[in-house]
Design a protein around this motif. Structure first.
Motif, mmCIF file in Angstrom:
data_model
loop_
_atom_site.group_PDB
_atom_site.id
_atom_site.type_symbol
_atom_site.label_atom_id
_atom_site.label_comp_id
_atom_site.label_asym_id
_atom_site.label_seq_id
_atom_site.Cartn_x
_atom_site.Cartn_y
_atom_site.Cartn_z
ATOM 1 N N GLY A 11 0.834 -1.201 0.000
ATOM 2 C CA GLY A 11 0.000 0.000 0.000
ATOM 3 C C GLY A 11 0.866 1.247 0.000
ATOM 4 N N THR A 12 0.276 2.370 -0.356
ATOM 5 C CA THR A 12 0.976 3.650 -0.379
ATOM 6 C C THR A 12 0.179 4.674 0.409
ATOM 7 N N LYS A 76 5.614 3.294 1.289
ATOM 8 C CA LYS A 76 5.050 1.982 0.965
ATOM 9 C C LYS A 76 4.907 1.237 2.282
ATOM 10 N N VAL A 77 3.709 0.701 2.555
ATOM 11 C CA VAL A 77 3.440 0.100 3.852
ATOM 12 C C VAL A 77 2.765 -1.260 3.731
ATOM 13 N N ILE A 78 2.851 -1.992 4.831
ATOM 14 C CA ILE A 78 2.108 -3.234 5.030
ATOM 15 C C ILE A 78 1.335 -3.037 6.331
ATOM 16 N N GLY A 79 0.057 -3.350 6.320
ATOM 17 C CA GLY A 79 -0.742 -3.179 7.524
ATOM 18 C C GLY A 79 -1.751 -4.295 7.684
ATOM 19 N N THR A 80 -2.111 -4.577 8.931
ATOM 20 C CA THR A 80 -3.120 -5.586 9.248
ATOM 21 C C THR A 80 -4.058 -5.018 10.295
ATOM 22 N N GLY A 81 -5.333 -5.293 10.129
ATOM 23 C CA GLY A 81 -6.316 -4.811 11.089
ATOM 24 C C GLY A 81 -7.663 -5.444 10.830
#
Length: 139
Positions: A11-12, A76-81
Protein backbone atom coordinates in the motif's frame (compact mmCIF):
# COMPACT_ATOMS: atom_id res chain seq x y z
CA UNK A 1 -18.66 -13.44 15.68
CA UNK A 2 -15.38 -11.74 14.89
CA UNK A 3 -14.80 -8.84 12.52
CA UNK A 4 -13.20 -9.47 9.11
CA UNK A 5 -9.42 -9.20 9.22
CA UNK A 6 -7.72 -7.26 6.42
CA UNK A 7 -4.07 -7.30 5.36
CA UNK A 8 -2.85 -4.50 3.11
CA UNK A 9 0.42 -5.18 1.35
CA UNK A 10 2.27 -2.89 -1.01
CA UNK A 11 0.00 0.00 0.00
CA UNK A 12 0.98 3.65 -0.38
CA UNK A 13 0.13 6.43 2.10
CA UNK A 14 -1.69 9.18 0.21
CA UNK A 15 -0.80 11.83 2.84
CA UNK A 16 1.08 12.09 6.12
CA UNK A 17 -0.80 10.32 8.96
CA UNK A 18 -3.00 12.73 10.90
CA UNK A 19 -2.46 12.49 14.67
CA UNK A 20 -5.32 13.51 16.96
CA UNK A 21 -6.29 12.94 20.56
CA UNK A 22 -9.61 11.96 22.09
CA UNK A 23 -11.13 14.08 24.82
CA UNK A 24 -9.66 11.53 27.23
CA UNK A 25 -6.15 12.09 25.81
CA UNK A 26 -5.82 8.84 23.83
CA UNK A 27 -3.85 9.19 20.57
CA UNK A 28 -5.29 8.11 17.23
CA UNK A 29 -3.59 8.40 13.85
CA UNK A 30 -5.75 8.41 10.73
CA UNK A 31 -4.49 7.79 7.22
CA UNK A 32 -5.54 6.77 3.74
CA UNK A 33 -3.75 3.87 2.10
CA UNK A 34 -4.00 3.39 -1.66
CA UNK A 35 -3.57 -0.06 -3.13
CA UNK A 36 -3.89 -1.29 -6.67
CA UNK A 37 -3.56 -4.55 -8.48
CA UNK A 38 -0.76 -5.11 -10.96
CA UNK A 39 -0.69 -7.51 -13.84
CA UNK A 40 1.74 -8.29 -16.60
CA UNK A 41 0.51 -7.43 -20.08
CA UNK A 42 1.18 -10.57 -22.10
CA UNK A 43 1.43 -8.63 -25.37
CA UNK A 44 3.93 -5.97 -24.24
CA UNK A 45 5.59 -7.84 -21.39
CA UNK A 46 5.19 -4.69 -19.21
CA UNK A 47 3.62 -4.49 -15.76
CA UNK A 48 0.44 -2.37 -15.64
CA UNK A 49 -1.43 -0.89 -12.69
CA UNK A 50 -5.09 -1.79 -12.22
CA UNK A 51 -7.81 0.22 -10.49
CA UNK A 52 -6.86 1.78 -7.17
CA UNK A 53 -8.64 1.05 -3.89
CA UNK A 54 -8.40 3.68 -1.15
CA UNK A 55 -8.76 2.51 2.44
CA UNK A 56 -9.36 4.82 5.39
CA UNK A 57 -7.34 3.47 8.34
CA UNK A 58 -6.69 4.34 11.97
CA UNK A 59 -4.40 3.12 14.71
CA UNK A 60 -4.48 3.89 18.44
CA UNK A 61 -2.34 4.61 21.48
CA UNK A 62 1.44 4.90 21.50
CA UNK A 63 1.44 3.11 18.17
CA UNK A 64 -0.43 6.08 16.65
CA UNK A 65 2.29 8.45 17.80
CA UNK A 66 5.02 6.16 16.41
CA UNK A 67 3.23 6.01 13.04
CA UNK A 68 2.81 9.80 12.89
CA UNK A 69 6.52 10.29 13.66
CA UNK A 70 7.75 7.63 11.24
CA UNK A 71 5.56 7.24 8.16
CA UNK A 72 5.00 9.97 5.56
CA UNK A 73 3.11 10.57 2.34
CA UNK A 74 4.29 8.14 -0.33
CA UNK A 75 5.56 5.55 2.15
CA UNK A 76 5.05 1.98 0.96
CA UNK A 77 3.44 0.10 3.85
CA UNK A 78 2.11 -3.23 5.03
CA UNK A 79 -0.74 -3.18 7.52
CA UNK A 80 -3.12 -5.59 9.25
CA UNK A 81 -6.32 -4.81 11.09
CA UNK A 82 -10.05 -5.35 11.25
CA UNK A 83 -12.67 -3.96 8.92
CA UNK A 84 -15.22 -1.87 10.82
CA UNK A 85 -18.32 0.04 9.86
CA UNK A 86 -18.83 3.48 11.39
CA UNK A 87 -21.85 5.78 11.14
CA UNK A 88 -21.87 9.52 11.70
CA UNK A 89 -23.88 12.61 10.84
CA UNK A 90 -22.59 15.37 8.56
CA UNK A 91 -24.58 18.32 7.26
CA UNK A 92 -27.77 16.79 8.67
CA UNK A 93 -27.30 13.53 6.79
CA UNK A 94 -26.46 10.14 8.25
CA UNK A 95 -23.43 8.54 6.62
CA UNK A 96 -21.78 5.15 6.92
CA UNK A 97 -18.18 4.32 6.07
CA UNK A 98 -15.97 1.25 6.18
CA UNK A 99 -12.60 1.70 7.85
CA UNK A 100 -9.68 -0.51 8.75
CA UNK A 101 -8.72 -0.31 12.41
CA UNK A 102 -5.07 -1.28 12.20
CA UNK A 103 -3.26 -3.16 14.92
CA UNK A 104 -0.05 -3.42 12.93
CA UNK A 105 1.54 -1.21 10.27
CA UNK A 106 5.06 -0.60 9.08
CA UNK A 107 7.19 0.24 6.07
CA UNK A 108 7.41 -2.32 3.30
CA UNK A 109 11.06 -3.31 3.11
CA UNK A 110 10.44 -4.63 -0.37
CA UNK A 111 10.77 -1.05 -1.62
CA UNK A 112 13.03 0.60 0.96
CA UNK A 113 15.22 0.12 3.97
CA UNK A 114 14.36 1.16 7.50
CA UNK A 115 16.26 1.87 10.69
CA UNK A 116 14.67 0.58 13.86
CA UNK A 117 14.86 2.61 17.05
CA UNK A 118 13.96 0.44 20.00
CA UNK A 119 12.52 2.98 22.39
CA UNK A 120 10.79 2.30 25.64
CA UNK A 121 7.20 1.19 25.33
CA UNK A 122 4.47 1.80 27.85
CA UNK A 123 2.71 -1.32 26.60
CA UNK A 124 -0.40 0.57 25.51
CA UNK A 125 -0.05 -0.15 21.80
CA UNK A 126 -2.67 -2.89 21.80
CA UNK A 127 -5.87 -2.12 19.94
CA UNK A 128 -8.13 -4.47 21.93
CA UNK A 129 -10.25 -1.58 23.27
CA UNK A 130 -9.32 1.43 21.13
CA UNK A 131 -12.11 3.68 22.39
CA UNK A 132 -11.36 3.12 26.06
CA UNK A 133 -14.13 3.62 28.54
CA UNK A 134 -16.63 6.09 27.06
CA UNK A 135 -13.82 7.66 25.02
CA UNK A 136 -14.64 8.79 21.50
CA UNK A 137 -12.50 10.62 18.96
CA UNK A 138 -12.98 14.39 18.92
CA UNK A 139 -13.14 14.81 15.17
Amino acid sequence: MSLPEVTIKDGTLTADPELRFTQGGKAVASMNIANNSRRKNQQTGQWEDGDATFLRCSIWGDYAEHVAETLTKGSKVIGTGVLKQRSYEKDGQNRTVLEVELYEIGPSLRFATARIDRGQSSGSTQAADPWGSNDTPDW
